[in-house]
Write an enzyme that holds these catalytic residues in place. Sequence first.
Site, PDB file in Angstrom:
ATOM      1  CG  HIS A   1      46.735  73.306 -29.430  1.00  0.00           C
ATOM      2  ND1 HIS A   1      45.465  73.717 -29.737  1.00  0.00           N
ATOM      3  CD2 HIS A   1      47.485  73.524 -30.544  1.00  0.00           C
ATOM      4  CE1 HIS A   1      45.434  74.154 -30.992  1.00  0.00           C
ATOM      5  NE2 HIS A   1      46.653  74.046 -31.504  1.00  0.00           N
TER       6      HIS A   1
ATOM      7  CG  ASP B   1      48.415  75.221 -36.999  1.00  0.00           C
ATOM      8  OD1 ASP B   1      48.524  74.034 -37.353  1.00  0.00           O
ATOM      9  OD2 ASP B   1      47.622  75.605 -36.127  1.00  0.00           O
ATOM     10  CG  HIS B   2      45.970  74.076 -40.162  1.00  0.00           C
ATOM     11  ND1 HIS B   2      44.800  74.412 -39.545  1.00  0.00           N
ATOM     12  CD2 HIS B   2      46.498  73.083 -39.407  1.00  0.00           C
ATOM     13  CE1 HIS B   2      44.632  73.655 -38.468  1.00  0.00           C
ATOM     14  NE2 HIS B   2      45.653  72.852 -38.368  1.00  0.00           N
TER      15      HIS B   2
ATOM     16  CB  CYS C   1      47.516  77.744 -31.487  1.00  0.00           C
ATOM     17  SG  CYS C   1      46.713  77.418 -33.069  1.00  0.00           S
TER      18      CYS C   1
ATOM     19  CG  HIS D   1      50.468  75.346 -33.441  1.00  0.00           C
ATOM     20  ND1 HIS D   1      49.393  74.534 -33.154  1.00  0.00           N
ATOM     21  CD2 HIS D   1      51.568  74.577 -33.291  1.00  0.00           C
ATOM     22  CE1 HIS D   1      49.841  73.320 -32.832  1.00  0.00           C
ATOM     23  NE2 HIS D   1      51.153  73.332 -32.893  1.00  0.00           N
TER      24      HIS D   1
ATOM     25  CE1 TYR E   1      49.311  70.033 -39.398  1.00  0.00           C
ATOM     26  CE2 TYR E   1      47.012  69.360 -39.470  1.00  0.00           C
ATOM     27  CZ  TYR E   1      48.070  69.938 -38.804  1.00  0.00           C
ATOM     28  OH  TYR E   1      47.885  70.440 -37.537  1.00  0.00           O
TER      29      TYR E   1
HETATM   30  C1  DNO Z   1      45.275  70.930 -35.384  1.00  0.00           C
HETATM   31  C2  DNO Z   1      46.172  70.809 -34.268  1.00  0.00           C
HETATM   32  C3  DNO Z   1      45.577  70.132 -33.052  1.00  0.00           C
HETATM   33  C4  DNO Z   1      46.629  69.994 -31.988  1.00  0.00           C
HETATM   34  C5  DNO Z   1      46.180  69.395 -30.698  1.00  0.00           C
HETATM   35  C6  DNO Z   1      47.270  69.522 -29.684  1.00  0.00           C
HETATM   36  O1  DNO Z   1      45.679  71.164 -36.466  1.00  0.00           O
HETATM   37  O2  DNO Z   1      46.747  72.018 -33.963  1.00  0.00           O
HETATM   38  O3  DNO Z   1      45.126  68.859 -33.394  1.00  0.00           O
HETATM   39  O4  DNO Z   1      47.637  69.154 -32.450  1.00  0.00           O
HETATM   40  O5  DNO Z   1      45.046  69.974 -30.258  1.00  0.00           O
HETATM   41  O6  DNO Z   1      47.079  68.614 -28.681  1.00  0.00           O
END
Ligand code: DNO
Length: 405
Positions: free
Chosen positions: A252, A364-365, A290, A317, A382
């Site tokens: 990530h 993501d989020h 991401c 993501h 989340y």
């Molecule tokens: C946040 C996430 C991060 C991710 C880590 C992966 O929302 O994308 O916490 O899980 O960095 O190791």
Amino acid sequence: MNEAVYSTHLTSHISHLTSMFPSWRWFGPSDPVSLQDVRQAGATGIVSALHHIPNGQVWEREEILKRKAEIEAAGLQWSVVESIPVHEDIKKRTGNFRQYIENYKTSLRNVGACGIPTVCYNFMPVLDWTRSDLAYVVEDGSEALRFDMKEVAAFDLFVLQRENAASGYSAAMLASAEKWFRAADPAEINRLTRNIIAGLPGSEESYSVEDFRRTLETYAGITADVLRAHLHAFVQEIAPVAEEAGVKLAIHPDDPPFPMFGLPRVVSTAADVEALFAAADVPANGLCFCTGSFGARADNDLPDMFRQLGHRTHFLHLRQVQLEPDGSFYEANHLEGSHDVYAIMREIVLEEQRRNVQLPMRPDHGHRMLDDLCKAGSNPGYTAIGRLRGLAELRGLELGTLRGL
Ligand code: DNO
């Protein structure tokens, strides 16, 4: 009306054309969003981790299989482990790092043996992702996550009082940080402090100001070059094990993708990722692309980066950020913000066709909105409804992109 409208033909045609594997992060049995909620949101894959296992310890098969059975009983599939955390000793190559690397390899073998194909991890020192405001109200009344540069600088300069902190900011930034700090009341300063160091969802570490200061000191002398060498050495050890275990690694990126509190960052740009790929040139050594993390740097051109790094991308993501001139940003709705989401989606879809894969993707989020605004105890970023909106929008965009190719 055309008879075909009443047949299942149209639906099967649509699902045939859906190329991403729609997934959803689930924090385990204590997550206020249930597995049934996830199904109703349209995801079929689950992204989860065994957060109850202390950082550095082996994930035993029995524990992995227990979580897997729970997910499968709900009609879902565990698509990605996010994350097996990397112990700070491995990042610094101090203390018990040899043992922790061996444990990591064992965990990878166990995850592979249990049939989970992808493992996400990160190599950010001390802090996982960082935000200053977890309830930034946007114009439609929903709440977003925000990284405000002057507030982060104010924390660094006046709460943490880190030595030489001032040298890391422009004169203009120093002035706005000071102005903000002088006007802030103790509750605001306390909230900012907690947001930065108490650990956001998924982070394995949580600090008091004193602990944080002490932990930063343990990184003295660890420059970006040193941290990069440590990352490469780690991946050179674990990538062959992952390859053999049938597990794909997905690192990530740094979030945000620039140095903070004097700590180096080494997974922020395409060049960083290329260097990591080259350090262990096996398909298992891959990336979690991401868009929100890479996208917090204006000089990261996301469609271009995907063209370059897509061949080793194993996990997606997808979210958007709205950038501001001073380096601040907030998380915009999934189809809005500073980057061209259609152009990114097009690259993703083309790459999936080229490789004939369905990349697991999680929205993501998401903003805290509608009924979630009245619920206590949700994990910042989340909530169910904001992510449901994101997933629906992204899947629609994907389908339109596929049909338009
Ligand atoms: C946040 C996430 C991060 C991710 C880590 C992966 O929302 O994308 O916490 O899980 O960095 O190791």
